[in-house]
Design a protein around this motif. Structure first.
Motif, PDB file in Angstrom:
ATOM      1  N   SER A 131       0.832  -1.210   0.000  1.00 46.01           N
ATOM      2  CA  SER A 131       0.000   0.000   0.000  1.00 46.01           C
ATOM      3  C   SER A 131       0.860   1.251   0.000  1.00 46.01           C
ATOM      4  O   SER A 131       0.401   2.334  -0.318  1.00 46.01           O
ATOM      5  CB  SER A 131      -0.913  -0.001   1.221  1.00 46.01           C
ATOM      6  OG  SER A 131      -0.122  -0.145   2.382  1.00 46.01           O
ATOM      7  N   ARG A 132       2.142   1.109   0.360  1.00 43.50           N
ATOM      8  CA  ARG A 132       2.988   2.300   0.491  1.00 43.50           C
ATOM      9  C   ARG A 132       3.981   2.442  -0.656  1.00 43.50           C
ATOM     10  O   ARG A 132       4.658   3.453  -0.767  1.00 43.50           O
ATOM     11  CB  ARG A 132       3.738   2.233   1.818  1.00 43.50           C
ATOM     12  CG  ARG A 132       2.805   1.921   2.999  1.00 43.50           C
ATOM     13  CD  ARG A 132       3.581   1.437   4.194  1.00 43.50           C
ATOM     14  NE  ARG A 132       4.408   2.506   4.732  1.00 43.50           N
ATOM     15  CZ  ARG A 132       5.530   2.309   5.394  1.00 43.50           C
ATOM     16  NH1 ARG A 132       5.986   1.087   5.554  1.00 43.50           N
ATOM     17  NH2 ARG A 132       6.211   3.314   5.857  1.00 43.50           N
ATOM     18  N   CYS A 133       4.133   1.384  -1.476  1.00 43.91           N
ATOM     19  CA  CYS A 133       5.144   1.414  -2.532  1.00 43.91           C
ATOM     20  C   CYS A 133       4.532   1.013  -3.870  1.00 43.91           C
ATOM     21  O   CYS A 133       3.526   0.322  -3.903  1.00 43.91           O
ATOM     22  CB  CYS A 133       6.283   0.436  -2.241  1.00 43.91           C
ATOM     23  SG  CYS A 133       7.034   0.667  -0.638  1.00 43.91           S
ATOM     24  N   ARG A 154       7.337   4.786  -6.093  1.00 42.10           N
ATOM     25  CA  ARG A 154       6.868   5.157  -4.759  1.00 42.10           C
ATOM     26  C   ARG A 154       7.396   4.139  -3.765  1.00 42.10           C
ATOM     27  O   ARG A 154       7.284   2.933  -3.974  1.00 42.10           O
ATOM     28  CB  ARG A 154       5.340   5.170  -4.728  1.00 42.10           C
ATOM     29  CG  ARG A 154       4.741   5.845  -3.494  1.00 42.10           C
ATOM     30  CD  ARG A 154       3.272   6.184  -3.722  1.00 42.10           C
ATOM     31  NE  ARG A 154       2.526   4.985  -4.081  1.00 42.10           N
ATOM     32  CZ  ARG A 154       1.746   4.303  -3.238  1.00 42.10           C
ATOM     33  NH1 ARG A 154       1.577   4.715  -2.012  1.00 42.10           N
ATOM     34  NH2 ARG A 154       1.128   3.217  -3.629  1.00 42.10           N
ATOM     35  N   VAL A 155       8.011   4.617  -2.681  1.00 44.68           N
ATOM     36  CA  VAL A 155       8.489   3.727  -1.633  1.00 44.68           C
ATOM     37  C   VAL A 155       8.069   4.304  -0.294  1.00 44.68           C
ATOM     38  O   VAL A 155       8.277   5.490  -0.028  1.00 44.68           O
ATOM     39  CB  VAL A 155      10.030   3.555  -1.677  1.00 44.68           C
ATOM     40  CG1 VAL A 155      10.527   2.833  -0.431  1.00 44.68           C
ATOM     41  CG2 VAL A 155      10.443   2.779  -2.918  1.00 44.68           C
ATOM     42  N   HIS A 171       9.734  -5.763  -0.167  1.00 39.50           N
ATOM     43  CA  HIS A 171      11.193  -5.740  -0.139  1.00 39.50           C
ATOM     44  C   HIS A 171      11.749  -4.325  -0.251  1.00 39.50           C
ATOM     45  O   HIS A 171      12.948  -4.119  -0.205  1.00 39.50           O
ATOM     46  CB  HIS A 171      11.761  -6.637  -1.244  1.00 39.50           C
ATOM     47  CG  HIS A 171      11.646  -8.100  -0.904  1.00 39.50           C
ATOM     48  ND1 HIS A 171      12.229  -9.085  -1.648  1.00 39.50           N
ATOM     49  CD2 HIS A 171      11.012  -8.734   0.108  1.00 39.50           C
ATOM     50  CE1 HIS A 171      11.961 -10.266  -1.114  1.00 39.50           C
ATOM     51  NE2 HIS A 171      11.216 -10.073  -0.057  1.00 39.50           N
ATOM     52  N   TYR A 172      10.880  -3.351  -0.413  1.00 43.77           N
ATOM     53  CA  TYR A 172      11.350  -1.969  -0.502  1.00 43.77           C
ATOM     54  C   TYR A 172      11.205  -1.211   0.806  1.00 43.77           C
ATOM     55  O   TYR A 172      12.099  -0.491   1.205  1.00 43.77           O
ATOM     56  CB  TYR A 172      10.631  -1.235  -1.631  1.00 43.77           C
ATOM     57  CG  TYR A 172      11.038  -1.801  -2.961  1.00 43.77           C
ATOM     58  CD1 TYR A 172      12.215  -1.393  -3.567  1.00 43.77           C
ATOM     59  CD2 TYR A 172      10.286  -2.803  -3.564  1.00 43.77           C
ATOM     60  CE1 TYR A 172      12.632  -1.950  -4.761  1.00 43.77           C
ATOM     61  CE2 TYR A 172      10.684  -3.366  -4.762  1.00 43.77           C
ATOM     62  CZ  TYR A 172      11.864  -2.934  -5.352  1.00 43.77           C
ATOM     63  OH  TYR A 172      12.276  -3.494  -6.525  1.00 43.77           O
ATOM     64  N   LEU A 192       3.963  -7.212  -3.282  1.00 40.36           N
ATOM     65  CA  LEU A 192       4.422  -7.851  -2.054  1.00 40.36           C
ATOM     66  C   LEU A 192       4.946  -9.239  -2.386  1.00 40.36           C
ATOM     67  O   LEU A 192       4.445  -9.901  -3.288  1.00 40.36           O
ATOM     68  CB  LEU A 192       3.276  -7.955  -1.059  1.00 40.36           C
ATOM     69  CG  LEU A 192       2.807  -6.612  -0.497  1.00 40.36           C
ATOM     70  CD1 LEU A 192       1.546  -6.794   0.334  1.00 40.36           C
ATOM     71  CD2 LEU A 192       3.907  -5.965   0.328  1.00 40.36           C
ATOM     72  N   VAL A 193       5.937  -9.658  -1.653  1.00 38.52           N
ATOM     73  CA  VAL A 193       6.534 -10.977  -1.879  1.00 38.52           C
ATOM     74  C   VAL A 193       6.008 -11.938  -0.820  1.00 38.52           C
ATOM     75  O   VAL A 193       5.957 -11.618   0.372  1.00 38.52           O
ATOM     76  CB  VAL A 193       8.074 -10.889  -1.796  1.00 38.52           C
ATOM     77  CG1 VAL A 193       8.697 -12.267  -1.961  1.00 38.52           C
ATOM     78  CG2 VAL A 193       8.594  -9.939  -2.871  1.00 38.52           C
TER      79      VAL A 193
END
Ligand code: ADP
Ligand code: ZN
Ligand code: ZN
Length: 727
Positions: free
Chosen positions: A445-447, A678-679, A463-464, A451-452
């Motif tokens: 939701s933030r990057c 975006r991160v 992973h970011y 998701l992994v």
């Protein structure tokens, strides 16, 4: 009245003026405690002045001088250069390179260290006192015999169990401890283990570099994996020690230090080596740094930050795996430790050796154009080169992404009791969790990233930004309960291999499995003791490790890097493949590397087949020259990030306009979003600046910087990245 101009750890370019006098007459380089705002801070006196711009009444006094020798002028000069070149505040650069222990206002001087020696009773012990299985005891005893005394750090480097053993042996009356003298006389080089006879190429390299001791002389040691570069480093260090000088040996990765340290100590037990890396406690770090500063440590082995170690008797610098991107810090002070090392070698008038099997194109170009001396090691003295084979996968049937020939190769190794490494550069179980019914994919939701899926933890991880969440039991969009992992990570590969080879002992090595402090060392011991048949790992395993029983390297899915937008992608991929292939067959067993690809005809794979990095590098360089990329031009990035995408783009656009009208040979490009746009909720973008002249680029940045800083960039964080490695 005398004024001390002090550097403090604050994000400002300026130095701060303080009154000296009375008991306090510091000299440049000295660490002092000063009042700063409402705080007391440790700073470094950079220069002394007669008077200050600040009104007398407002000038405050130095409160204390720390009990430490002044930092050498050459360290201040190196930091000054670094600060200017990377456009980062001097005080922050200087202070952040010092061990945290001596940055405390109440620092009271070095703690005493113990060292250990055999008692007369201990000297009666025979080497076969312990059974061969008690390897640590045997090593420890051998070390005590050969080096007379060993320090705490040295004992720990030998084995995590050594300190406890020393304690036991003291109780048994075999060992005694005493306080270490800070400046022990230069120990003679006592070789416990004779090194191998050098090959002609190695001897040539050692002779060439040794002939340049005492002068600035940069060398590229261009040697295939296993060609004995480390042996060359050791001989050079030995020669440097014999001249009474210190050597700095830099490695890209913390995980490489224990192995190298142990290897060095075995060969030169009488030579004091300290390793410096980020995993030390504050106390350990400080103690080792002081040993280097005192000239007591003859060899400093460290990761990138070690380039800032004060080395009063520096005589030699070595950068191993010099192409490795870890030498570039990717945040804050974005320096290249390799490039700074070259600067330092020039400043200190000492030779520097950059070693690699796959040199960075920048270094290779420097060697080709004669700026660096070029030394070659073209053969493996102790093993034959690995055979490389491509497996075309477009038509082949695959089991969990592995083709039959690849599985067959692993099967053969298992039957022969040899080890295999299956290499995949992706952690986790599956890089994506998707819904087959509606196409939903788990997104951070933030990057701007997927998701992994991590199987063991049953969690999704970004992973970011590190964000984690539970695995959803159903698709949040359509309710479908049958969510699938798409693609492959190391965990999934590990699981698949366990299914295919039920009897095999499989060990996964990646950042997830080695997170704990001791775990990597334990894993390495397991591999060496052959308690492992199949290794599954990421690039962590590609670098410099030496596993004698490893004869197969299977590279599962490297193709995606062929089509990256990054102009360095091909260089990086080739370097990585050569490195990882080089893990196979180091000792007496021949090695084989298999590469699964859909594009076996691609020039990169063809060059890999021939193991001809030079030809490939020549081609890449020609291409870079044609299209105007580094090392034929110099680049800097203005990076910016903010919660609002608009704010970021506006900031960069304005920054571009502010630069308009400059008359130098400098090109500014339009702002573009970063590769991961975006991160952690922040939008990221950058503006590329380029010039064919390093000097022009630097002058441009120096003029541009105040204009950037002056603009009230609302909630935009920005920084300049000189010689960026990642766009
Ligand atoms: P590199 O650092 O280039 O990967 P190393 O220095 O680790 O290579 O050497 C690889 C192996 O070859 C090691 O086991 C080392 O002991 C051995 N070796 C190095 N030089 C020689 C030599 N001149 N003769 C025999 N063996 C050697
Ligand atoms: Zn769905
Ligand atoms: Zn994230």
């Amino acid at each position: 009245m005398a004024i001390a101009r002090v550097a403090l750890d604050v994000p400002l370019e300026s130095l701060f003026d303080y009154r000296t006098g009375g008991d306090f007459a510091p000299v440049p380089g000295q660490l002092v405690v000063v009042p700063f705002g409402r705080r007391r801070d440790v700073g470094v006196v950079v220069e002394l002045a007669e008077r200050s711009e600040i009104a007398d009444a407002r000038l405050r006094r130095i409160e204390r001088i720390l009990p430490l020798d002044p930092l050498p002028q050459n360290l201040l000069a190196l930091t000054r250069f670094c600060s200017d070149y990377y456009h980062y505040p001097f005080g922050q650069a200087l202070l952040s390179a010092l061990p945290s222990v001596i940055r405390r206002a109440h620092y009271s001087g070095p703690k005493q260290q113990w060292e250990y020696a055999l008692t007369p009773a201990g000297r009666e012990l025979r080497a076969d006192r312990f059974p061969p299985a008690a390897a640590v005891k045997r090593r420890l005893l051998a070390a005590l015999f050969t080096s007379a005394v060993i320090g705490q750090a040295q004992a720990r480097a030998l084995s995590a169990r050594a300190p406890a053993l020393l304690q036991q042996w003291m109780e048994a009356g075999w060992v005694e401890k005493r306080l270490a003298t800070v400046a022990s006389p230069a120990a003679p080089v006592s070789r416990s283990e004779q090194g191998p006879e050098l090959t002609g190429e190695q001897r040539h390299a050692v002779e060439k570099v040794s002939a340049t001791f005492g002068t600035f002389s940069p060398w590229l040691l261009d040697g295939v994996t296993g060609s004995g570069k480390t042996e060359v480093y050791f001989r050079l260090i030995e020669a440097a020690v014999a001249r009474g000088s210190q050597s700095l040996l830099m490695v890209p990765e913390i995980n490489l230090t224990p192995q190298l340290e142990a290897r060095f100590l075995q060969r030169f037990p009488g030579v004091r080596l300290v390793s410096l890396h980020s995993r030390l406690s504050d106390g350990e770090r400080c103690e080792r740094w002081l040993a280097a500063f005192a000239g007591d440590a003859k060899v400093v082995l460290g990761t990138r930050l070690s380039v800032f170690t004060p080395l009063p008797r520096l005589g030699l610098v070595i950068v191993d795996e010099e192409h490795d991107a870890s030498f570039k810090q990717q945040e804050g002070l974005r320096y290249s430790a390799r490039d700074l090392a070259v600067f330092m070698a020039r400043q200190r008038r000492v030779p520097i050796v950059l070693g690699s099997a796959t040199p960075a194109l920048e270094s290779y170009h420097n060697a080709r154009s004669g700026r660096f001396g070029h030394l070659h090691l073209s053969t493996r003295p102790a093993a034959s080169p690995p055979k490389i084979r491509l497996i075309e996968t477009r038509a082949a049937r695959q089991t969990h992404g592995m083709s039959e020939p690849l599985l067959q190769a692993i099967r053969e190794r298992l039957a022969r009791g040899e080890q295999s490494l299956v290499f995949l550069n992706r952690r986790g179980f599956a890089p994506a969790l998707v819904c087959g019914a509606c196409g939903w994919a788990a997104q951070c939701s933030r990057c701007a990233a997927r998701l992994v899926w991590h199987l063991r933890a049953a969690r999704l991880r970004c992973h970011y930004c590190g964000h984690e969440e539970h695995l959803p039991s159903a698709c949040p969009d359509c309710g479908n309960q049958d969510l699938k992992g798409l693609g492959q990570g190391t965990q999934r590969l590990e699981e698949a291999l366990a299914g295919i080879f039920p009897g095999a002992r499989i060990l996964r090595i990646d950042r997830d499995s080695t997170r704990r402090k001791r775990s990597w060392q334990a894993m390495r011991d397991d591999i060496h003791a052959q308690r492992v048949d199949i290794l599954v790992g990421t690039q962590m395993l590609a670098k410099g490790h030496d596993f004698p029983k490893l004869t197969l390297v299977a590279i599962v899915n490297p193709d995606s890097a062929l089509f990256s937008a990054d102009f360095r992608a091909a260089e990086k991929l080739f370097q990585q493949l050569m490195q990882v292939a080089g893990r196979a067959g180091r000792a007496d067993l021949p090695g084989e590397a298999l590469v699964q690809t859909q594009f076996p005809a691609h020039p990169l794979y063809q060059a890999l087949l021939r193991q001809d990095y030079r030809a490939f590098a020549d081609e890449l360089l020609a291409e870079r020259e044609r299209s105007g990329f580094p090392p034929f031009v110099y680049q800097a990035l203005l990076r910016a990030e903010a919660l609002s995408e608009r704010a970021v783009m506006d900031f960069l656009a304005q920054a571009g306009r502010r630069a308009a009208g400059h008359d130098k040979d400098v090109t500014l490009y339009d702002p573009v979003p970063a590769a991961i746009a975006r991160v952690a909720g922040h939008h990221r973008a950058h503006l590329l600046v380029q010039s064919s002249s390093r000097g022009d680029l630097q002058r441009f940045l120096t003029n541009w910087f105040p204009a950037l800083a002056q603009k009230k960039a609302h909630r935009v964080r920005w920084s300049i990245d000189v010689d960026p490695l990642e766009l």
